[in-house]
Design a protein around this motif. Sequence first.
Motif, PDB file in Angstrom:
ATOM      1  N   ASP A 104       0.826  -1.197   0.000  1.00 19.26           N
ATOM      2  CA  ASP A 104       0.000   0.000   0.000  1.00 19.26           C
ATOM      3  C   ASP A 104       0.863   1.250   0.000  1.00 19.26           C
ATOM      4  O   ASP A 104       2.024   1.235   0.411  1.00 19.26           O
ATOM      5  N   LEU A 105       0.272   2.296  -0.526  1.00 14.91           N
ATOM      6  CA  LEU A 105       0.908   3.604  -0.605  1.00 14.91           C
ATOM      7  C   LEU A 105      -0.124   4.617  -0.138  1.00 14.91           C
ATOM      8  O   LEU A 105      -1.262   4.607  -0.618  1.00 14.91           O
ATOM      9  N   ILE A 106       0.271   5.463   0.793  1.00 17.85           N
ATOM     10  CA  ILE A 106      -0.600   6.533   1.277  1.00 17.85           C
ATOM     11  C   ILE A 106       0.179   7.832   1.136  1.00 17.85           C
ATOM     12  O   ILE A 106       1.284   7.959   1.666  1.00 17.85           O
ATOM     13  N   ALA A 107      -0.392   8.773   0.392  1.00 17.33           N
ATOM     14  CA  ALA A 107       0.279  10.052   0.143  1.00 17.33           C
ATOM     15  C   ALA A 107      -0.676  11.197   0.465  1.00 17.33           C
ATOM     16  O   ALA A 107      -1.811  11.224  -0.021  1.00 17.33           O
ATOM     17  N   PHE A 108      -0.194  12.122   1.287  1.00 23.10           N
ATOM     18  CA  PHE A 108      -0.975  13.302   1.643  1.00 23.10           C
ATOM     19  C   PHE A 108      -0.522  14.473   0.769  1.00 23.10           C
ATOM     20  O   PHE A 108       0.656  14.571   0.417  1.00 23.10           O
ATOM     21  N   LYS A 118       4.232  12.555   4.887  1.00 27.86           N
ATOM     22  CA  LYS A 118       3.888  12.911   3.510  1.00 27.86           C
ATOM     23  C   LYS A 118       3.501  11.662   2.728  1.00 27.86           C
ATOM     24  O   LYS A 118       2.494  11.633   2.029  1.00 27.86           O
ATOM     25  N   VAL A 119       4.347  10.623   2.850  1.00 27.03           N
ATOM     26  CA  VAL A 119       4.105   9.373   2.110  1.00 27.03           C
ATOM     27  C   VAL A 119       4.464   8.196   3.003  1.00 27.03           C
ATOM     28  O   VAL A 119       5.481   8.217   3.700  1.00 27.03           O
ATOM     29  N   MET A 120       3.611   7.176   2.963  1.00 25.05           N
ATOM     30  CA  MET A 120       3.908   5.903   3.597  1.00 25.05           C
ATOM     31  C   MET A 120       3.786   4.823   2.530  1.00 25.05           C
ATOM     32  O   MET A 120       2.819   4.802   1.766  1.00 25.05           O
ATOM     33  N   HIS A 121       4.786   3.964   2.462  1.00 18.43           N
ATOM     34  CA  HIS A 121       4.798   2.850   1.512  1.00 18.43           C
ATOM     35  C   HIS A 121       5.019   1.590   2.331  1.00 18.43           C
ATOM     36  O   HIS A 121       6.027   1.483   3.029  1.00 18.43           O
ATOM     37  N   GLY A 122       4.057   0.664   2.260  1.00 22.19           N
ATOM     38  CA  GLY A 122       4.140  -0.519   3.108  1.00 22.19           C
ATOM     39  C   GLY A 122       3.986  -1.821   2.347  1.00 22.19           C
ATOM     40  O   GLY A 122       3.421  -1.857   1.258  1.00 22.19           O
ATOM     41  N   PHE A 123       4.492  -2.867   2.972  1.00 23.04           N
ATOM     42  CA  PHE A 123       4.444  -4.217   2.418  1.00 23.04           C
ATOM     43  C   PHE A 123       4.133  -5.182   3.554  1.00 23.04           C
ATOM     44  O   PHE A 123       4.564  -4.962   4.688  1.00 23.04           O
ATOM     45  N   GLY A 124       3.423  -6.241   3.256  1.00 26.98           N
ATOM     46  CA  GLY A 124       3.133  -7.226   4.293  1.00 26.98           C
ATOM     47  C   GLY A 124       2.140  -8.261   3.832  1.00 26.98           C
ATOM     48  O   GLY A 124       2.018  -8.536   2.634  1.00 26.98           O
ATOM     49  N   HIS A 125       1.421  -8.815   4.810  1.00 29.97           N
ATOM     50  CA  HIS A 125       0.430  -9.859   4.525  1.00 29.97           C
ATOM     51  C   HIS A 125      -0.825  -9.650   5.360  1.00 29.97           C
ATOM     52  O   HIS A 125      -0.735  -9.386   6.560  1.00 29.97           O
ATOM     53  N   TYR A 126      -1.972  -9.754   4.688  1.00 26.01           N
ATOM     54  CA  TYR A 126      -3.250  -9.811   5.378  1.00 26.01           C
ATOM     55  C   TYR A 126      -3.522 -11.278   5.714  1.00 26.01           C
ATOM     56  O   TYR A 126      -3.359 -12.148   4.863  1.00 26.01           O
ATOM     57  N   HIS A 127      -3.965 -11.536   6.931  1.00 26.96           N
ATOM     58  CA  HIS A 127      -4.417 -12.863   7.363  1.00 26.96           C
ATOM     59  C   HIS A 127      -5.882 -12.694   7.729  1.00 26.96           C
ATOM     60  O   HIS A 127      -6.199 -11.908   8.634  1.00 26.96           O
ATOM     61  N   GLU A 128      -6.772 -13.419   7.034  1.00 25.30           N
ATOM     62  CA  GLU A 128      -8.197 -13.178   7.208  1.00 25.30           C
ATOM     63  C   GLU A 128      -8.983 -14.463   7.460  1.00 25.30           C
ATOM     64  O   GLU A 128      -8.609 -15.532   6.990  1.00 25.30           O
TER      65      GLU A 128
END
Length: 153
Positions: A104-108, A118-128
């Motif tokens: 995901d990328l979140i940019a204000f 200003k920007v967050m760039h993330g990587f990972g795994h959803y467990h559902e």
Amino acid sequence: MKNSKLSSMQDLALIEEIKRMKSRYCRYVDTKQWEKLAGLMDKKISMDFRDPEGKQLFSFDNRKDMISLTSSMLEKAVTVHHVHNPEIELLSSDSAKAIWAMEDLIAFPEDAQDAPFKVMHGFGHYHERLERTTDGWIIKSLKLHRLKLEYTY
């Protein structure tokens, strides 16, 4: 799979329904369609978001609180969520668990004075944990385990 009564074609159809639900989840977050996003979650959804060190970032025990906080936090941000490489295990015709690789990328915007970054760039795994209802598949619980988070301030 635990329930051997399901046929291969049924399995594939159910898995495809789950994939489409998760695609809508990402699109609804990114296009800020909060009511539609809420419809993909159990009312008493359990959600747990953690950073790469395992520190809890957010936790929710119902969709109302999750939608309220997320919509207000991301109101001014541009977000991009991608999920891929699903590992979906059907537990029955109405129950499943899934793991999704995510980015995901979140940019204000530059003028967002109250933005935490200003920007967050993330990587990972959803467990559902998922459940099929008369309206389709919904998320009963979601845990996001981050592998990496990058921030620009």
